[in-house]
Design an enzyme around this catalytic site. Structure first.
Site, PDB file in Angstrom:
ATOM      1  N   HIS A 129       6.839   6.695  -0.762  1.00 28.38           N
ATOM      2  CA  HIS A 129       6.828   7.436  -2.030  1.00 28.38           C
ATOM      3  C   HIS A 129       7.518   8.790  -1.860  1.00 28.38           C
ATOM      4  O   HIS A 129       8.279   9.229  -2.720  1.00 28.38           O
ATOM      5  CB  HIS A 129       5.390   7.703  -2.497  1.00 28.38           C
ATOM      6  CG  HIS A 129       4.599   6.481  -2.817  1.00 28.38           C
ATOM      7  ND1 HIS A 129       3.512   6.082  -2.070  1.00 28.38           N
ATOM      8  CD2 HIS A 129       4.727   5.562  -3.808  1.00 28.38           C
ATOM      9  CE1 HIS A 129       2.989   4.988  -2.588  1.00 28.38           C
ATOM     10  NE2 HIS A 129       3.710   4.642  -3.654  1.00 28.38           N
ATOM     11  N   GLY A 154      10.879   1.704  -5.056  1.00 27.15           N
ATOM     12  CA  GLY A 154      11.172   1.267  -3.691  1.00 27.15           C
ATOM     13  C   GLY A 154      11.628  -0.182  -3.666  1.00 27.15           C
ATOM     14  O   GLY A 154      11.128  -1.012  -4.428  1.00 27.15           O
ATOM     15  N   LYS A 168      10.932  -2.144  -1.423  1.00 28.86           N
ATOM     16  CA  LYS A 168       9.901  -3.000  -0.810  1.00 28.86           C
ATOM     17  C   LYS A 168       9.393  -4.006  -1.842  1.00 28.86           C
ATOM     18  O   LYS A 168       9.130  -5.150  -1.530  1.00 28.86           O
ATOM     19  CB  LYS A 168       8.744  -2.147  -0.292  1.00 28.86           C
ATOM     20  CG  LYS A 168       7.888  -2.889   0.689  1.00 28.86           C
ATOM     21  CD  LYS A 168       6.479  -2.399   0.666  1.00 28.86           C
ATOM     22  CE  LYS A 168       5.621  -3.517   0.144  1.00 28.86           C
ATOM     23  NZ  LYS A 168       4.432  -3.101  -0.525  1.00 28.86           N
ATOM     24  N   SER A 192       0.649   1.228   0.439  1.00 29.39           N
ATOM     25  CA  SER A 192      -0.701   1.792   0.330  1.00 29.39           C
ATOM     26  C   SER A 192      -1.727   0.809   0.875  1.00 29.39           C
ATOM     27  O   SER A 192      -2.756   1.200   1.427  1.00 29.39           O
ATOM     28  CB  SER A 192      -1.015   2.116  -1.131  1.00 29.39           C
ATOM     29  OG  SER A 192      -0.016   2.968  -1.653  1.00 29.39           O
TER      30      SER A 192
END
Ligand code: PAF
Length: 298
Positions: free
Chosen positions: A45, A155, A157, A194
């Site tokens: 982030h 992101g 990801k 996270s």
């Protein structure tokens, strides 16, 4: 979890909770960047925020754990939260405004609209997590309408999420530029998330098997293999080294998120993996072609 860079100048962001306060915080302030998050911020982030800080006059970060994108048996209640720490991260990144709406603000009792993106949202996570991308598209469109950013940062990801959001922005003529930035990884190769906080340090080290599997597929591609089934098998062989891996999918997909039989040299071709390890669902992906595609606009 990787540390967010230390030493950056601390700026106190303005924290706002309502759409009205948000509008008055942003009025007449130049090029606005938005980094939408669900909090529990990590270096991935922070990388988005730093990039956004470079190219925008005003930087907004939203922190909202969006109930609409969690299935009934998923981890909404357990989702990690640490507001104090998050405010430290946004302060270090020079964020101007933190938008933290309540669930009631985002979804009042009469709320009755959903954003459905077809095609790219249907396979992979869309198949394994029914309703997930409807929840993501709905909340992101609401955030875009509330913040009205010039640029929004996500992101890579969450590669399929990025494809879904680009499709939505194109189809609905949302006046925003969507920027995707590369996945940030721990030294082991584990993609930052996270949800890694659910794992012990030792389990996180084991979870790096996912990125090793993707890297093996990439190497096989670089060595000349073009048959998707063989590329896939290379990744599966690596994953089979750890009995803790319960595979959801390992797929080689094109820009349309459809599986390929034979892989071409389109830089948007990616290998994606989703698996459960130690009870936690983890996802990751890598490009097969090493040239970075022009991904920076919707
Ligand atoms: O990627 C995320 O953290 C979430 O899916 C997002 C984009 C903030 C929407 O809730």
């Amino acid at each position: 979890m990787a540390n967010v860079a230390e030493g950056a100048a601390q700026v106190q962001p303005q924290v706002v909770h309502s759409p009205e306060a948000l509008r008055s915080a942003l009025s007449g302030r130049g090029r606005v960047g938005l980094v939408p998050t669900m909090g529990y911020l990590h270096d991935g982030h922070a990388t988005l925020m730093r990039r956004a800080r470079e190219v925008c006059d005003v930087l907004v970060v939203s922190i909202f754990v969006n109930p609409l994108q969690f299935g009934p048996s998923e981890d909404l209640a357990a989702y990690p939260r640490d507001l104090k720490r998050d405010l430290g991260v946004v302060g270090e990144a020079g964020v101007d405004v933190v938008f933290m709406p309540s669930t009631e603000t985002m979804y009042p009792p009469a709320f009755d609209t959903r954003v459905v993106v077809s095609g790219v949202s249907e396979g992979l996570d869309g198949a394994s997590r029914p309703g997930h991308f409807v929840g993501v598209a709905t909340v992101v469109l609401k955030l875009l309408n509330l913040v009205r950013p010039d640029v929004a940062f996500f992101g890579e990801k969450d590669w399929q999420q990025l494809a879904v959001l680009r499709q939505m922005v194109r189809d609905l003529n949302v006046p925003v530029e969507v920027v995707g930035l590369p996945t940030v990884r721990a030294p082991s190769g584990l993609a930052l998330s996270s949800r890694n906080s659910y794992l012990t340090a030792e389990q996180q080290a084991r979870a790096a098997v996912l990125s090793r599997a993707l890297a093996a597929v990439r190497s096989a591609y670089a060595a000349g293999e073009r048959e998707a089934s063989k590329l896939r098998q290379t990744g599966l062989d690596v994953l089979s080294e750890d009995p803790e891996v319960t595979l959801d999918y390992l797929s080689v997909v094109g820009r349309d998120m459809q599986e390929r039989e034979v892989v071409d040299n389109d830089p948007m071709t990616r290998v994606l993996v989703a698996a459960r390890m130690f009870g936690v669902r983890l996802i990751d992906n890598m490009p097969l072609v090493s040239v970075r595609p022009e991904m920076d606009s919707a």
